[in-house]
Design a protein around this motif. Structure first.
Motif, short mmCIF file in Angstrom:
data_model
loop_
_atom_site.label_atom_id
_atom_site.label_comp_id
_atom_site.label_asym_id
_atom_site.label_seq_id
_atom_site.Cartn_x
_atom_site.Cartn_y
_atom_site.Cartn_z
N LEU A 100 -7.27 -29.78 -19.15
CA LEU A 100 -6.98 -31.01 -18.18
C LEU A 100 -6.01 -31.85 -19.22
O LEU A 100 -5.31 -32.56 -18.63
CB LEU A 100 -8.35 -31.62 -17.63
CG LEU A 100 -9.10 -30.72 -16.81
CD1 LEU A 100 -10.30 -31.43 -16.50
CD2 LEU A 100 -8.26 -30.75 -15.61
N MET A 101 -6.31 -32.15 -20.35
CA MET A 101 -5.62 -33.15 -21.17
C MET A 101 -4.20 -32.59 -21.34
O MET A 101 -3.17 -33.22 -21.04
CB MET A 101 -6.27 -33.29 -22.57
CG MET A 101 -7.33 -34.20 -22.63
SD MET A 101 -7.87 -34.31 -24.42
CE MET A 101 -10.00 -34.03 -24.06
N SER A 102 -4.23 -31.17 -21.60
CA SER A 102 -2.82 -30.77 -21.81
C SER A 102 -1.86 -30.79 -20.60
O SER A 102 -0.76 -31.05 -20.31
CB SER A 102 -2.93 -29.46 -22.33
OG SER A 102 -1.57 -28.83 -22.43
N ALA A 103 -2.69 -30.38 -19.29
CA ALA A 103 -2.20 -30.46 -17.78
C ALA A 103 -1.59 -31.92 -17.76
O ALA A 103 -0.58 -32.19 -17.26
CB ALA A 103 -2.91 -29.78 -17.02
N ALA A 104 -2.39 -32.88 -17.94
CA ALA A 104 -2.04 -34.16 -17.79
C ALA A 104 -0.63 -34.77 -18.31
O ALA A 104 -0.10 -35.42 -17.98
CB ALA A 104 -3.11 -35.15 -18.17
N ILE A 105 -0.83 -34.20 -19.60
CA ILE A 105 0.69 -34.56 -20.54
C ILE A 105 1.77 -33.78 -19.89
O ILE A 105 2.81 -34.54 -19.73
CB ILE A 105 0.63 -34.02 -21.73
CG1 ILE A 105 -0.64 -34.78 -22.84
CG2 ILE A 105 1.71 -33.97 -22.79
CD1 ILE A 105 -0.92 -34.45 -24.03
N GLU A 106 1.70 -32.53 -19.73
CA GLU A 106 2.84 -31.87 -18.82
C GLU A 106 3.12 -32.24 -17.81
O GLU A 106 4.65 -32.43 -17.17
CB GLU A 106 2.48 -30.37 -18.88
CG GLU A 106 2.03 -29.65 -20.41
CD GLU A 106 3.17 -29.76 -21.13
OE1 GLU A 106 4.38 -29.40 -20.91
OE2 GLU A 106 2.94 -30.20 -22.27
N LEU A 107 2.29 -32.91 -16.89
CA LEU A 107 2.40 -33.14 -15.50
C LEU A 107 3.19 -34.65 -15.61
O LEU A 107 4.44 -34.74 -15.11
CB LEU A 107 1.21 -33.43 -14.65
CG LEU A 107 1.43 -33.89 -13.07
CD1 LEU A 107 2.27 -32.97 -12.33
CD2 LEU A 107 -0.11 -34.09 -12.59
N ARG A 121 3.96 -22.78 -21.90
CA ARG A 121 3.68 -22.35 -23.23
C ARG A 121 3.15 -23.64 -24.08
O ARG A 121 2.11 -23.27 -24.72
CB ARG A 121 4.94 -22.27 -24.20
CG ARG A 121 5.68 -21.03 -24.26
CD ARG A 121 7.07 -20.76 -24.80
NE ARG A 121 7.45 -21.88 -25.88
CZ ARG A 121 6.94 -21.92 -26.89
NH1 ARG A 121 6.41 -21.11 -27.70
NH2 ARG A 121 7.45 -22.78 -27.77
N ASP A 122 3.29 -24.62 -23.81
CA ASP A 122 2.88 -25.86 -24.33
C ASP A 122 1.21 -26.15 -23.70
O ASP A 122 0.17 -26.31 -24.41
CB ASP A 122 3.63 -27.35 -23.84
CG ASP A 122 4.72 -27.55 -24.56
OD1 ASP A 122 5.29 -26.57 -25.61
OD2 ASP A 122 5.67 -27.94 -24.26
N LEU A 123 1.08 -25.92 -22.37
CA LEU A 123 -0.22 -25.75 -21.74
C LEU A 123 -1.11 -24.73 -22.71
O LEU A 123 -2.26 -25.27 -23.14
CB LEU A 123 -0.50 -25.70 -20.46
CG LEU A 123 -1.64 -25.65 -19.70
CD1 LEU A 123 -1.99 -27.16 -19.66
CD2 LEU A 123 -1.41 -25.06 -18.34
N VAL A 124 -0.74 -23.72 -22.97
CA VAL A 124 -1.37 -22.58 -23.70
C VAL A 124 -1.86 -23.00 -25.09
O VAL A 124 -2.67 -22.83 -25.60
CB VAL A 124 -0.60 -21.28 -23.63
CG1 VAL A 124 -1.17 -20.15 -24.52
CG2 VAL A 124 -0.62 -20.72 -22.24
N SER A 125 -0.61 -23.45 -25.83
CA SER A 125 -0.80 -23.83 -27.10
C SER A 125 -1.74 -24.90 -27.38
O SER A 125 -2.68 -24.90 -28.20
CB SER A 125 0.47 -23.99 -27.79
OG SER A 125 1.06 -25.04 -27.32
N ASN A 126 -1.56 -26.09 -26.61
CA ASN A 126 -2.37 -27.06 -26.74
C ASN A 126 -3.88 -26.73 -26.23
O ASN A 126 -4.72 -27.11 -27.05
CB ASN A 126 -2.09 -28.34 -25.67
CG ASN A 126 -0.57 -28.92 -25.79
OD1 ASN A 126 -0.01 -28.58 -27.07
ND2 ASN A 126 -0.09 -29.46 -24.95
#
Length: 174
Positions: A100-107, A121-126
């Motif tokens: 959820l944190m990573s998705a919030a950043i990417e969104l 890729r960022d979502l997966v690595s984060n």
């Protein structure tokens, strides 16, 4: 030695402050309107790549590899700190918190930062980094809890032994 609620509250406050501070640091890195491949972080990554390649690391290890590993490492402390904050009964939330944190950043990058490129890729690595950190913290907490149980068991056993000894000798020390 028994730690009371005061020590626990103090430790939780410190951990909470560290979590918020580090989350703000991650937000500052991930939510700045800077073109990917520019800035201090990118210059450091390219210098690191040059040094690695000069020491025989294959050229297939490139900027994307360094970025992926860097994203993992950046999210490990978030996982550790949140796992230290949550009570054991809430550990299941860790499975979703990193994503959820990573998705919030990417969104946020997608909606508000046209110069940034949100990527799966960022979502997966984060998320991977967050879960590695959370897992490490959980293992440490379980080991400490087990150690505390063993210490308490030993303390109780010693107390029972002392009482039996005193009962055999009589009630006084002489």
């Amino acid at each position: 030695m028994h730690e009371g609620p005061r020590a626990t509250r103090f430790r939780r406050r410190i951990t909470g402050v560290l979590f918020v501070g580090y989350a703000l640091f991650v937000a500052a890195i991930t939510l700045t309107p800077q073109m990917p491949g520019t800035g201090t972080v990118s210059r450091v990554a390219y210098r690191l790549l040059e040094a690695l390649h000069s020491r025989g690391v294959p050229l297939s290890v490139n900027y994307l590899t360094i970025e992926f590993i860097g994203n993992i490492l950046m999210f490990v402390p978030l996982g550790i700190l949140l796992a230290m904050l949550l009570a054991r009964r809430h550990w299941w939330m860790l499975l979703f918190a990193g994503t959820l944190m990573s998705a919030a950043i990417e969104l946020s990058q997608l909606l508000f930062l046209p110069s940034r490129y949100p990527e799966v890729r960022d979502l997966v690595s984060n998320t991977t980094g967050f879960l590695l950190g959370a897992l490490a913290a959980i293992l440490i907490r379980l080991l400490v809890a087990h150690r505390d149980t063993l210490v308490e068991h030993d303390r109780q056993h010693a107390e029972r032994s002392r009482r039996r000894y005193l009962a055999r000798r009589g009630s006084g020390p002489y």
